[in-house]
Scaffold this motif. Structure first.
Motif, mmCIF file in Angstrom:
data_model
loop_
_atom_site.group_PDB
_atom_site.id
_atom_site.type_symbol
_atom_site.label_atom_id
_atom_site.label_comp_id
_atom_site.label_asym_id
_atom_site.label_seq_id
_atom_site.Cartn_x
_atom_site.Cartn_y
_atom_site.Cartn_z
ATOM 1 N N UNK A 68 0.845 -1.197 0.000
ATOM 2 C CA UNK A 68 0.000 0.000 0.000
ATOM 3 C C UNK A 68 0.877 1.242 0.000
ATOM 4 N N UNK A 69 0.505 2.208 -0.821
ATOM 5 C CA UNK A 69 1.232 3.469 -0.921
ATOM 6 C C UNK A 69 0.279 4.636 -0.694
ATOM 7 N N UNK A 70 0.781 5.656 -0.056
ATOM 8 C CA UNK A 70 0.023 6.892 0.139
ATOM 9 C C UNK A 70 0.810 8.036 -0.480
ATOM 10 N N UNK A 71 0.159 8.754 -1.395
ATOM 11 C CA UNK A 71 0.811 9.867 -2.092
ATOM 12 C C UNK A 71 0.093 11.170 -1.777
ATOM 13 N N UNK A 72 0.853 12.159 -1.359
ATOM 14 C CA UNK A 72 0.305 13.487 -1.078
ATOM 15 C C UNK A 72 1.274 14.527 -1.639
ATOM 16 N N UNK A 73 0.812 15.191 -2.684
ATOM 17 C CA UNK A 73 1.622 16.181 -3.384
ATOM 18 C C UNK A 73 2.961 15.565 -3.788
ATOM 19 N N UNK A 74 4.075 16.082 -3.285
ATOM 20 C CA UNK A 74 5.384 15.572 -3.693
ATOM 21 C C UNK A 74 5.862 14.388 -2.857
ATOM 22 N N UNK A 75 5.047 13.983 -1.899
ATOM 23 C CA UNK A 75 5.456 12.941 -0.970
ATOM 24 C C UNK A 75 4.751 11.623 -1.277
ATOM 25 N N UNK A 113 14.668 16.976 -8.028
ATOM 26 C CA UNK A 113 15.161 16.221 -6.871
ATOM 27 C C UNK A 113 14.256 15.025 -6.597
ATOM 28 N N UNK A 114 14.872 13.895 -6.290
ATOM 29 C CA UNK A 114 14.145 12.668 -5.948
ATOM 30 C C UNK A 114 14.911 12.015 -4.800
ATOM 31 N N UNK A 115 14.313 12.033 -3.592
ATOM 32 C CA UNK A 115 14.984 11.524 -2.392
ATOM 33 C C UNK A 115 14.158 10.390 -1.790
ATOM 34 N N UNK A 116 14.803 9.272 -1.484
ATOM 35 C CA UNK A 116 14.125 8.120 -0.903
ATOM 36 C C UNK A 116 14.868 7.644 0.331
ATOM 37 N N UNK A 117 14.122 7.354 1.383
ATOM 38 C CA UNK A 117 14.673 6.735 2.587
ATOM 39 C C UNK A 117 13.895 5.455 2.849
ATOM 40 N N UNK A 118 14.605 4.409 3.243
ATOM 41 C CA UNK A 118 13.982 3.106 3.437
ATOM 42 C C UNK A 118 14.446 2.147 2.368
ATOM 43 N N UNK A 119 13.545 1.313 1.882
ATOM 44 C CA UNK A 119 13.879 0.344 0.832
ATOM 45 C C UNK A 119 13.634 0.969 -0.540
ATOM 46 N N UNK A 120 14.506 0.641 -1.485
ATOM 47 C CA UNK A 120 14.337 1.147 -2.845
ATOM 48 C C UNK A 120 14.959 0.164 -3.827
ATOM 49 N N UNK A 145 18.199 -1.213 1.550
ATOM 50 C CA UNK A 145 17.632 -0.422 2.643
ATOM 51 C C UNK A 145 18.644 0.631 3.048
ATOM 52 N N UNK A 146 18.265 1.873 2.859
ATOM 53 C CA UNK A 146 19.174 2.979 3.154
ATOM 54 C C UNK A 146 18.615 4.267 2.603
ATOM 55 N N UNK A 147 19.409 4.944 1.792
ATOM 56 C CA UNK A 147 18.963 6.212 1.220
ATOM 57 C C UNK A 147 19.461 6.377 -0.206
ATOM 58 N N UNK A 148 18.669 7.067 -1.009
ATOM 59 C CA UNK A 148 19.030 7.350 -2.398
ATOM 60 C C UNK A 148 18.658 8.782 -2.735
ATOM 61 N N UNK A 149 19.576 9.460 -3.442
ATOM 62 C CA UNK A 149 19.355 10.853 -3.839
ATOM 63 C C UNK A 149 19.582 10.964 -5.339
ATOM 64 N N UNK A 150 18.569 11.442 -6.069
ATOM 65 C CA UNK A 150 18.657 11.640 -7.513
ATOM 66 C C UNK A 150 18.516 13.129 -7.800
ATOM 67 N N UNK A 151 19.445 13.655 -8.606
ATOM 68 C CA UNK A 151 19.441 15.082 -8.940
ATOM 69 C C UNK A 151 19.459 15.230 -10.456
ATOM 70 N N UNK A 152 18.481 15.991 -10.967
ATOM 71 C CA UNK A 152 18.404 16.286 -12.404
ATOM 72 C C UNK A 152 18.562 17.782 -12.601
ATOM 73 N N UNK A 153 19.796 18.265 -12.738
ATOM 74 C CA UNK A 153 19.993 19.698 -12.924
ATOM 75 C C UNK A 153 19.406 20.205 -14.234
ATOM 76 N N UNK A 154 19.254 19.336 -15.215
ATOM 77 C CA UNK A 154 18.613 19.678 -16.480
ATOM 78 C C UNK A 154 18.002 18.410 -17.056
#
Length: 568
Positions: A68-75, A113-120, A145-154
């Motif tokens: 189950x997933x819950x999405x609210x705006x950018x979260x 920006x795309x940031x994830x904490x937990x499983x990915x 299980x940890x953290x991931x950071x994705x950055x799209x400057x363009x």
């Protein structure tokens, strides 16, 4: 474990509250949305005197997944609860047992920006350095299980950094994984109007303590690097990827230990070339891989007669078999598995990887031509060949030196010809011929290699847009092992809701009369909206079950299977 239960209960309870708020509110407010699904695969294993199979201690088993997933705006936040009751299905990873919290995550995403904490889940390039993924049919879930950071400057640049530990059952492995990946699209910057050009660079580090190893000859941190380039122009496309893994102890697959004096680096190169236009397609893929088994723990966990490696557990990278994905039951008896690691089985079977490739050619004879007829004719040819790496090998003390070019002992080859012909608006036909060579002593520790020839013919009759019947007949001639097989399939789609099938393959040519078994299955499915329920009864042939070029071994069994999947 208690903490995990509290998380799950609170998370699911919040969904109920949000639903109630949305229904009771007079003014429409954005409370976000909830989506997910449920999937269950249950089997009742039965005794079968003719087959010689005996039901296990817990004959009724199931693998179930509620996500189950819950999405609210950018979260977005989500959980996956899994249940394996009373045990997991036969020959699944024994680490999957009972009920527990499989994965959970929270994610924040914007245009850049795309940031994830937990499983990915993640994949770098082709996946030969890193692929964290899930396939329930194979019992694979290697999420980090940890953290991931994705950055799209363009729009032309994507940068990814991550840290985590790989999932294993309801826990994680000891190894710590560090990663960085980059993708650059250069067509716009170089003003390429008729072509596309991109490249990427990747790094993966696996840190595992070596404190318990006296005077280790390798580092605790194993570094792996990758570079790739993709280029296409008009109807042509190409890509090349090179991977390198720093020196590390080589796993002894026989004793399931590492040798402090057998230290080797690894490398792999992947080349893809293709041409595509209307009516014609050509695609060729070549790969050479040496010592590219990459695990989140150097030594696999032992479970009875198996190790975690037998269940594709704690495997960091992804190297599928580059062969044709067959839909014929008989063509899937001898399926190739990628041979990526070092495996010194005996003085005569010494492997350090694989080299080979496959080529696909598709051609369509146009309508109203001599070979095309009224509706056109489609033909497809596929060929693949795989070999051990050539070089010098030594069992004691273990060592090898490979040659970059050339081939060693042949593992596998297959040649496939497929013809599809539409005879009328209602009749569709197909014909397949497959020639295979399977070096079973080198791939499965068996006594002899096998040569096969397989012919398959099928016909589909469409009563209406959603109502059809399909017939298939197939035969295999084999010169060793199980010898000859024959089989047939009948499928009936009544409408979008109901479908039924029955199929059978028989090993009539087996030299042992007691092994000339029928492996039959009959069942059906009911579909309504996003829900599907399937039920079947039959026998499972023992051997390899493969999805997308990745395989797991299943034992012979007889029983009733119930599958349920739904989405909300």
């Amino acid at each position: 474990m208690q903490f995990k239960k509290i998380i799950v209960t609170s998370f699911l309870l919040s969904f109920s509250i949000l639903f109630s708020q949305e229904k009771d509110s007079i003014t429409k407010k954005d409370y976000g949305r909830v989506y997910g699904g449920f999937e269950s695969n249950a089997q009742w294993y039965m005794n079968d005197k003719e087959m010689g199979t005996i039901q296990p201690e817990d004959p009724v088993r199931s693998n179930s997944y509620l996500f189950a997933n819950y999405q609210y705006k950018n979260w977005t936040a989500g959980v996956q609860v899994e249940g394996y009751l009373k045990e997991a299905l036969l020959n699944y990873n024994p680490e999957f047992s009972g009920i527990g919290l499989g994965t959970y995550f929270i994610n924040y995403k914007t245009e850049k920006i795309d940031v994830t904490a937990g499983y990915f889940y993640e994949q770098f390039g082709s996946g030969m350095l890193l692929r964290a993924w899930e396939d329930r049919a194979l019992g694979i879930n290697t999420a980090l299980r940890g953290g991931r950071f994705i950055f799209r400057p363009s729009s032309n640049v994507k940068l990814t950094a991550l840290f985590g530990q790989q999932r294993s059952g309801f826990d994680v492995s000891d190894g710590k994984i560090y990663g960085f990946d980059s993708d650059f699209q250069l067509s716009e910057a170089l003003k390429l109007e008729k072509s596309d050009l991109s490249f990427g660079l990747s790094y993966v580090g696996r840190y595992e303590s070596i404190e318990d190893i006296p005077e280790p000859n390798f580092e605790a941190l194993t570094n792996a690097f990758s570079g790739r380039v993709n280029y296409s122009i008009n109807s042509f496309y190409s890509s090349v990827e090179y991977n390198y893994k720093s020196e590390d102890a080589v796993l002894n697959r026989v004793s399931n230990t590492i040798d402090n004096d057998f230290i080797k680096p690894g490398n792999a190169i992947l080349l893809n070339l293709g041409y595509s236009k209307q009516g014609l397609g050509i695609d060729a893929t070549l790969r050479r891989s040496e010592n590219m088994l990459f695990l989140s723990e150097r030594v696999p966990t032992v479970s009875g007669e198996n190790t975690s490696l037998n269940f594709n557990d704690k495997v960091l990278n992804f190297t599928p078999a580059l062969t044709k994905q067959q839909h014929s039951n008989l063509a899937n008896i001898y399926v190739y598995q990628a041979q990526v690691g070092v495996d010194f089985k005996s003085p005569t079977i010494l492997k350090a990887g694989e080299t080979g490739g496959q080529i696909d050619i598709f051609y369509e004879f146009a309508k109203d031509t001599k070979l095309g007829g009224k509706y056109g004719t489609k033909i497809a040819f596929n060929m693949s060949q795989w070999y051990n790496l050539p070089g010098e090998y030594q069992l004691t003390p273990s060592n090898y030196e490979t040659n970059f070019f050339g081939v060693g002992t042949k593992y596998f080859s297959d040649y496939n010809l497929e013809v599809k012909k539409k005879l009328s608006e209602k009749w569709h036909t197909g014909f397949n011929y497959v020639n295979q060579y399977y070096n079973k002593p080198w791939i499965e520790d068996a006594s002899s290699d096998v040569n096969t020839n397989i012919i398959t013919g099928e016909a589909i009759y469409n009563f209406a847009e959603t109502k059809s019947i399909r017939f298939e007949a197939e035969h295999m001639w084999a010169d060793a092992d199980f010898k000859n097989w024959a089989g047939g399939t009948l499928e009936l789609d009544i409408n979008d809701t109901y479908s039924f099938y029955i199929w059978d393959i028989i090993n009539y040519g087996n030299d042992n009369p007691d092994k000339r078994n029928h492996y039959f299955n009959l069942g059906g499915a009911y579909r309504i909206n996003s829900t599907r329920i399937g039920l079947n009864y039959g026998r499972q042939r023992g051997g390899l079950v493969c999805v997308g070029g990745v395989c797991r071994f299943v034992p012979e069994s007889t029983g009733l299977t119930l599958t349920l999947s739904t989405a909300f």
